[in-house]
Scaffold this active site. Structure first.
Site, PDB file in Angstrom:
ATOM      1  N   GLU A  72      19.300 -79.187 -46.892  1.00 44.94           N
ATOM      2  CA  GLU A  72      19.761 -80.434 -46.300  1.00 44.94           C
ATOM      3  C   GLU A  72      19.744 -80.337 -44.779  1.00 44.94           C
ATOM      4  OE1 GLU A  72      24.500 -80.031 -46.911  1.00 44.94           O
ATOM      5  OE2 GLU A  72      23.300 -79.794 -48.717  1.00 44.94           O
ATOM      6  N   LYS A  74      21.001 -80.303 -41.025  1.00 47.12           N
ATOM      7  CA  LYS A  74      22.270 -79.927 -40.405  1.00 47.12           C
ATOM      8  C   LYS A  74      22.563 -80.918 -39.280  1.00 47.12           C
ATOM      9  CE  LYS A  74      24.780 -76.025 -38.389  1.00 47.12           C
ATOM     10  NZ  LYS A  74      25.272 -76.764 -37.213  1.00 47.12           N
ATOM     11  N   ASP A  76      24.250 -82.875 -36.214  1.00 44.50           N
ATOM     12  CA  ASP A  76      24.898 -82.451 -34.971  1.00 44.50           C
ATOM     13  C   ASP A  76      26.020 -83.441 -34.669  1.00 44.50           C
ATOM     14  OD1 ASP A  76      25.363 -80.903 -32.790  1.00 44.50           O
ATOM     15  OD2 ASP A  76      23.766 -81.750 -31.557  1.00 44.50           O
ATOM     16  N   TYR A 184      28.906 -83.578 -47.437  1.00 48.81           N
ATOM     17  CA  TYR A 184      28.000 -82.484 -47.788  1.00 48.81           C
ATOM     18  C   TYR A 184      28.593 -81.443 -48.736  1.00 48.81           C
ATOM     19  CZ  TYR A 184      30.348 -80.108 -43.850  1.00 48.81           C
ATOM     20  OH  TYR A 184      31.285 -79.574 -42.989  1.00 48.81           O
ATOM     21  N   LYS A 273      18.343 -72.699 -37.681  1.00 47.31           N
ATOM     22  CA  LYS A 273      18.414 -73.531 -36.483  1.00 47.31           C
ATOM     23  C   LYS A 273      17.024 -73.833 -35.938  1.00 47.31           C
ATOM     24  CE  LYS A 273      21.978 -74.461 -35.089  1.00 47.31           C
ATOM     25  NZ  LYS A 273      23.019 -73.788 -34.314  1.00 47.31           N
ATOM     26  N   CYS A 367      31.472 -58.846  -1.526  1.00 46.76           N
ATOM     27  CA  CYS A 367      32.029 -60.018  -2.201  1.00 46.76           C
ATOM     28  C   CYS A 367      31.901 -61.253  -1.315  1.00 46.76           C
ATOM     29  CB  CYS A 367      33.495 -59.764  -2.553  1.00 46.76           C
ATOM     30  SG  CYS A 367      34.344 -61.216  -3.238  1.00 46.76           S
ATOM     31  N   CYS A 370      35.898 -62.233  -0.369  1.00 47.53           N
ATOM     32  CA  CYS A 370      36.798 -61.396   0.431  1.00 47.53           C
ATOM     33  C   CYS A 370      36.084 -60.332   1.257  1.00 47.53           C
ATOM     34  CB  CYS A 370      37.841 -60.728  -0.470  1.00 47.53           C
ATOM     35  SG  CYS A 370      37.174 -59.430  -1.527  1.00 47.53           S
ATOM     36  N   CYS A 385      33.460 -57.165  -7.699  1.00 46.75           N
ATOM     37  CA  CYS A 385      34.145 -57.067  -6.415  1.00 46.75           C
ATOM     38  C   CYS A 385      35.233 -56.006  -6.544  1.00 46.75           C
ATOM     39  CB  CYS A 385      34.745 -58.413  -6.030  1.00 46.75           C
ATOM     40  SG  CYS A 385      35.985 -58.328  -4.724  1.00 46.75           S
ATOM     41  N   CYS A 391      41.358 -60.047  -3.305  1.00 51.43           N
ATOM     42  CA  CYS A 391      40.330 -61.089  -3.336  1.00 51.43           C
ATOM     43  C   CYS A 391      40.943 -62.401  -3.822  1.00 51.43           C
ATOM     44  CB  CYS A 391      39.188 -60.671  -4.262  1.00 51.43           C
ATOM     45  SG  CYS A 391      37.898 -61.909  -4.452  1.00 51.43           S
TER      46      CYS A 391
END
Length: 456
Positions: A72, A74, A76, A184, A273, A367, A370, A385, A391
């Site tokens: 069947e 699927k 969304d 379903y 999928k 970073c 900082c 960092c 920071c």
């Protein structure tokens, strides 16, 4: 009919058409427990993975001959559980975590394709029906056209529109949305002799008045499963609703019972999928964001492009190794992929389209917030960092995490307020939250005094 029911209240029934127009708004949705858990599905992304699933099924059943599968589309949309007692709709709940969901009965009653009363006399005493609530593409476009004419904000895609419509606290708004259902499966039931097959269950649901997807097909071999996938993939763009794959279920319910479950997923079903959608666009810039644990994550800023049902303007580049692997430059044409709810990512650089003024992306050694050194710890792919709570970025994210719903659940302390409090130097750690000055908070956020008092 409304007038008649007001004059003669005894004539009003729960399945009356007047019960579909929506009721007064509520302040929240109550949590309810499903009588039988709503399970998720394992995914397959290739024919080989479907073949491996079939091998595991046959091996566990100790059989060499082919297994019959129900196939069947699927959808969304948004999963829903409908509880009927003596044939009448008693409750509708979202999937939630699979065991508990939110009671959205008032909203679901407004959806015309969901029966308020089951048809026929041979209905179960108790029946949980599982299905997918969705919005047709035509309905979605019409709804957006109407919103556009009013100058309202548009919905991004049918899936988000359906999910958002179901979570309206005012069911009268839900009643105006073009929502529909395909059933379903079933969950818990009493007073019903289950059919021998899953397709038999679907036939019973159809007899009782539920819409069932007309594209359901029985596959008597693995080759039939592959053919079904190809047929639906070809028809996908011509459907009036969005699908993101195929579901294969062992059709025989006795075999389903023998196969059982693993974790939250059945061993007798799998979702195949469709490939992730990809589009090309231009990389405008790369920003380096610092998270709660100090992880420095490169984020690509893109020329907005519609892919996978949403407009994408940001995509993750993951880490330094991924930047090096792609060899990406600012100004490049890049291929962006998005599958389902996965964060968009850059999967390829179209180097032949690279402009002369492109600029190589270089991962920072310090970073960006900082200035502390950026380091790789051990064999981690992530660069971090080294500044810790010195920071400001790490400090902000740590405080946001501390205040979040699954932690201290501090209502009123949103991301924007946290950033302002840190930027103004009013808090340097979570401890400082408990010494905040009321007047400073009111002046900072321009919030009402009551809101400030509730926060504090």
């Amino acid at each position: 009919l409304q007038t008649l029911e007001e004059q003669f209240p005894a004539l009003k029934t729960t399945e009356s058409p007047t019960q579909r127009v929506g009721t007064s708004p509520v302040s929240h949705f109550d949590e309810v427990e499903h009588l039988q858990p709503m399970l998720s599905l394992d995914n397959a992304f290739s024919d080989d993975e479907v073949q491996e699933f079939d091998r595991r099924v046959r091996e566990r059943l100790n059989r060499k001959d082919a297994v019959t599968y129900a196939c069947e589309p699927k959808l969304d949309g948004a999963a829903i559980s409908l509880l009927y007692r003596d044939g009448k709709l008693e409750r509708a709940a979202t999937r939630g975590d699979g065991r508990t969901g939110e009671d959205i009965t008032a909203n679901v009653r407004t959806i015309a394709s969901i029966p308020l009363k089951l048809q026929g006399d041979d209905v179960p005493a108790v029946l949980e029906v599982r299905g997918e609530i969705f919005m047709s593409r035509a309905g979605f476009e019409q709804m957006n056209d109407e919103a556009r004419s009013r100058g309202d904000k548009l919905f991004v895609n049918p899936r988000n529109a359906a999910a958002g419509s179901l979570r309206q606290l005012d069911s009268r708004i839900t009643a105006t949305r073009p929502l529909a259902l395909y059933a379903y499966s079933t969950g818990y039931s009493e007073g019903w002799a289950l059919p021998d097959t899953h397709t038999g269950v679907l036939a019973a649901l159809k007899k009782w008045g539920f819409p069932v997807n007309p594209l359901v097909r029985v596959a008597s071999s693995l080759e039939d499963c592959y053919t079904y996938y190809a047929d639906i993939a070809e028809a996908r763009d011509n459907l009036d609703y969005d699908i993101d794959g195929i579901v294969y279920k062992v059709d025989d319910l006795i075999l389903q019972d023998r196969l059982g479950y693993v974790s939250r997923a059945p061993r007798w079903a799998i979702a195949r999928k469709f490939p992730a959608q990809e589009m090309s666009t231009r990389l405008l810039a790369v920003e380096f964001q610092v998270g709660r644990t100090g992880a420095v994550t490169p984020v690509a800023k893109l020329d907005p492009v519609f892919v996978g049902g949403v407009t994408v303007s940001n995509a993750t580049l993951h880490n330094k190794d991924e930047i090096d692997r792609l060899g990406v430059h600012v100004g490049d044409t890049v291929i962006v992929r998005r599958a389902g709810d996965v964060i968009p990512q850059i999967v390829k650089v179209v180097t032949e389209n690279r402009p002369d003024d492109s600029v190589e992306v270089v991962f920072p050694e310090h970073c960006p917030v900082c200035g502390s050194p950026v380091e790789r710890v051990g064999t981690e792919a992530v660069m971090r960092c080294s500044g810790g709570l010195v920071c400001a970025a790490q400090r902000k994210e740590a405080i946001k995490h501390f205040a979040s719903r699954k932690a201290m659940d501090i209502e009123g302390l949103g991301d924007k307020l946290v950033e302002q409090l840190v930027d103004q130097g009013l808090i340097r750690s979570v401890v400082d939250l408990y010494a905040l000055d009321r007047d400073e908070v009111i002046g900072l956020e321009r919030m009402a005094e009551k809101s400030a008092d509730n926060l504090l």
